[in-house]
Design a protein around this motif. Structure first.
Motif, PDB file in Angstrom:
ATOM      1  N   LEU A  53       0.880   9.367   4.689  1.00 38.52           N
ATOM      2  CA  LEU A  53       0.626  10.088   3.446  1.00 38.52           C
ATOM      3  C   LEU A  53      -0.557   9.405   2.783  1.00 38.52           C
ATOM      4  O   LEU A  53      -0.430   8.334   2.220  1.00 38.52           O
ATOM      5  CB  LEU A  53       1.838  10.063   2.517  1.00 38.52           C
ATOM      6  CG  LEU A  53       1.630  10.711   1.135  1.00 38.52           C
ATOM      7  CD1 LEU A  53       1.325  12.191   1.273  1.00 38.52           C
ATOM      8  CD2 LEU A  53       2.854  10.503   0.247  1.00 38.52           C
ATOM      9  N   SER A  87       7.780   9.526   1.126  1.00 32.08           N
ATOM     10  CA  SER A  87       8.924  10.340   0.733  1.00 32.08           C
ATOM     11  C   SER A  87       8.738  10.818  -0.691  1.00 32.08           C
ATOM     12  O   SER A  87       8.353  10.035  -1.566  1.00 32.08           O
ATOM     13  CB  SER A  87      10.222   9.523   0.850  1.00 32.08           C
ATOM     14  OG  SER A  87      11.301  10.207   0.251  1.00 32.08           O
ATOM     15  N   THR A  88       9.037  12.069  -0.936  1.00 31.60           N
ATOM     16  CA  THR A  88       8.944  12.579  -2.304  1.00 31.60           C
ATOM     17  C   THR A  88       9.951  11.885  -3.212  1.00 31.60           C
ATOM     18  O   THR A  88       9.724  11.759  -4.416  1.00 31.60           O
ATOM     19  CB  THR A  88       9.202  14.095  -2.329  1.00 31.60           C
ATOM     20  OG1 THR A  88      10.466  14.376  -1.708  1.00 31.60           O
ATOM     21  CG2 THR A  88       8.101  14.842  -1.578  1.00 31.60           C
ATOM     22  N   HIS A 127      10.591   8.751  -3.304  1.00 33.03           N
ATOM     23  CA  HIS A 127      10.014   7.494  -3.797  1.00 33.03           C
ATOM     24  C   HIS A 127       9.114   7.711  -5.012  1.00 33.03           C
ATOM     25  O   HIS A 127       8.912   6.793  -5.804  1.00 33.03           O
ATOM     26  CB  HIS A 127       9.216   6.814  -2.682  1.00 33.03           C
ATOM     27  CG  HIS A 127      10.064   6.395  -1.521  1.00 33.03           C
ATOM     28  ND1 HIS A 127       9.534   6.072  -0.292  1.00 33.03           N
ATOM     29  CD2 HIS A 127      11.407   6.254  -1.397  1.00 33.03           C
ATOM     30  CE1 HIS A 127      10.508   5.745   0.539  1.00 33.03           C
ATOM     31  NE2 HIS A 127      11.655   5.858  -0.110  1.00 33.03           N
ATOM     32  N   LEU A 128       8.585   8.906  -5.152  1.00 29.96           N
ATOM     33  CA  LEU A 128       7.707   9.186  -6.279  1.00 29.96           C
ATOM     34  C   LEU A 128       8.446   9.125  -7.610  1.00 29.96           C
ATOM     35  O   LEU A 128       7.828   8.920  -8.656  1.00 29.96           O
ATOM     36  CB  LEU A 128       7.064  10.572  -6.115  1.00 29.96           C
ATOM     37  CG  LEU A 128       6.234  10.793  -4.842  1.00 29.96           C
ATOM     38  CD1 LEU A 128       5.731  12.223  -4.790  1.00 29.96           C
ATOM     39  CD2 LEU A 128       5.078   9.798  -4.767  1.00 29.96           C
ATOM     40  N   GLN A 129       9.770   9.278  -7.561  1.00 27.21           N
ATOM     41  CA  GLN A 129      10.576   9.274  -8.791  1.00 27.21           C
ATOM     42  C   GLN A 129      11.154   7.900  -9.116  1.00 27.21           C
ATOM     43  O   GLN A 129      11.769   7.718 -10.169  1.00 27.21           O
ATOM     44  CB  GLN A 129      11.735  10.280  -8.650  1.00 27.21           C
ATOM     45  CG  GLN A 129      11.311  11.677  -8.210  1.00 27.21           C
ATOM     46  CD  GLN A 129      10.265  12.278  -9.112  1.00 27.21           C
ATOM     47  OE1 GLN A 129      10.370  12.190 -10.345  1.00 27.21           O
ATOM     48  NE2 GLN A 129       9.245  12.890  -8.520  1.00 27.21           N
ATOM     49  N   GLN A 181       2.792   5.200  -3.225  1.00 26.09           N
ATOM     50  CA  GLN A 181       4.135   5.555  -2.772  1.00 26.09           C
ATOM     51  C   GLN A 181       5.155   5.458  -3.903  1.00 26.09           C
ATOM     52  O   GLN A 181       6.090   6.266  -3.971  1.00 26.09           O
ATOM     53  CB  GLN A 181       4.537   4.622  -1.621  1.00 26.09           C
ATOM     54  CG  GLN A 181       5.827   5.040  -0.925  1.00 26.09           C
ATOM     55  CD  GLN A 181       6.152   4.110   0.230  1.00 26.09           C
ATOM     56  OE1 GLN A 181       5.469   3.109   0.452  1.00 26.09           O
ATOM     57  NE2 GLN A 181       7.211   4.429   0.968  1.00 26.09           N
TER      58      GLN A 181
END
Length: 450
Positions: free
Chosen positions: A7, A139-140, A142-144, A245
């Motif tokens: 990514l 991973s999406t 991890h964005l949170q 990330q």
């Protein structure tokens, strides 16, 4: 084998490990789910939830009280006259238990989180559990992430148990969605047949080593010149500096109980990692019920209450009392290249000063007061039991710095028990909240609560 996830500039080399024999299938009457080995299965709304076992308890010997709570081995479920629930100590109980306790909050590990993963380091793998999959993968989820809890197990190497207990700390504010929980496994050769051969392993017990569970004092792995403390550095650095990330990450808490508490405390003292000075991510540590501490100079609390260097005759009986892992003095029979390298880079005087500025919380169980049979460096020079040693060390910090640094909290109702310790309100505050805020709000009543 390895997979590569990409990514932007993020590359993930993700190693699969053969599943460790760390899980058991629960009976249909207990929900038909899965719990860590030796834990007690309880039927709950999620199918099966678990009561983690203490290191020396019999397997599956705890008591399920209802679908949310339970009591450990040696206790029974009880309700007080005012309707409050608790665990009543049975007449026939283990000798290290001395009083009634709060109930356990049952823990649950979803099936998809029960696979041990591999964190790549110097052509090896470090085993760990995670509630968000590979921490090196794009991973999406991890964005949170806003907060990370790295939970270090005790001498039983029961990382699955500690992972379950750590997940039970999550709540509406610190949830599965915004909190990444990692539980490293400092495995031993006994785990070798069950896990891929590239996994790092440490000595558990061996007559060639003066003290077992060598990972707790920073020793190198048996199969690579990689310190257990370098592993913690690597986890923290990857998380703290992976801004693409983990763009919303603000806090990393490294916590451990018993032998894990020793590892976390000593790592916080020695570590020269740049993650500690990262302005965007705060690093904090929580050391719960460690058996011993690393003192910052040769003084100790004496029988008359004074804090000074012991008498020469006492030192002659225990000449290593201030050497690693109990102090920073050169010599001794414990080999730790990480410690040697750390002191070469940061001399002891500077390291001591730096330690006082780091965010460290010590937790001691109210009933972790049973005398332990230890080497003289611990039982003679640090205190009779873990709680006394915590208070002595905390007092020593004030003597060294001339003012109070760090925080010490006595966890009400807890014996030597990782679940009760980390399910307490004090542990939740130390792990998830308030960092610099807590120090600006009050000068009293925070650091000394015993």
């Amino acid at each position: 084998f390895a997979r590569v996830h990409v990514l932007g500039a993020i590359f993930c080399f993700c190693f699969f490990l053969t599943k460790v024999g760390a899980w058991q299938n629960c009976s249909a009457a207990s929900g038909g789910g899965t719990c860590p080995d030796r834990a007690t299965c309880c039927k709950s709304v999620s199918g099966s939830s678990c009561i983690p076992a203490r290191a020396h308890d019999p397997d599956s010997a705890a008591v399920c009280c209802d679908e949310e709570t339970g009591c450990g081995y040696g206790y029974d479920c009880a309700v007080d006259d005012d309707g409050s629930s608790y665990c009543k100590l049975l007449p026939d109980h283990p000798g290290d238990l001395v009083h009634d306790t709060p109930r356990y909050k049952l823990c649950h590990v979803p099936t998809e989180m029960q696979e041990p993963l591999g964190f790549p380091i110097q052509n090896r793998q470090m085993a760990y559990y995670s509630n968000m999959g590979y921490i090196t993968a794009a991973s999406t989820a991890h964005l949170q992430v806003e907060k990370v809890l790295i939970m270090v197990h005790g001498s039983a190497r029961n990382a699955a148990d500690y992972f379950c207990a750590a997940l039970s700390m999550l709540n509406e504010e610190n949830s599965m969605n915004n909190t990444l929980v990692i539980a490293p496994l400092f495995a031993s050769p006994d785990d070798g047949p069950l896990i891929d051969g590239g996994m790092l392993v440490w000595v558990d017990h061996d007559e060639k080593y003066p003290i077992g569970h060598t990972w707790r004092y920073g020793a190198n792995a048996l199969n690579a010149p990689i310190s257990s403390y370098a592993i913690i550095d690597a986890f923290v650095e990857h998380l703290a500096f992976s801004h693409i990330q983990y763009p919303n990450l603000r806090r990393i808490a490294v916590a451990g109980h018993s032998a894990g508490g020793q590892a976390v405390h000593r790592w916080a003292l020695l570590s020269n990692s740049h993650a500690w000075t990262n302005r965007s991510v705060e690093v904090v540590t929580v050391a719960a019920n460690p058996r011993s501490y690393c003192y910052l100079d040769g003084r100790r609390v004496q029988s008359d209450g004074s804090f000074e260097v012991p008498e020469v005759d006492d030192i002659m009986v225990c000449q290593d009392y201030d050497k690693w892992q109990w102090g920073l003095e050169e010599g001794g029979d414990i080999v730790c290249p990480y410690r040697d390298n750390a002191l070469q880079e940061t001399p002891a005087k500077e390291m001591t000063k730096r330690y006082g500025t780091r965010y460290v919380t010590y937790l001691a169980g109210e009933y972790d007061t049973v005398p332990t049979n230890d080497r003289c460096q611990t039982s003679v020079f640090q205190g009779r039991n873990r709680q006394e040693r915590a208070k002595n060390y905390f007092r020593g910090l004030k003597e060294v710095f001339g003012h109070q640094v760090h925080d010490l909290h006595i966890v009400q109702g807890s014996p030597h028990d990782h679940s009760l310790m980390f399910q307490s309100e004090m542990a939740s505050k130390a792990v998830f909240g308030y960092g610099r805020e807590i120090r600006s709000k009050s000068k009293a009543g925070i650091r000394e609560q015993f």
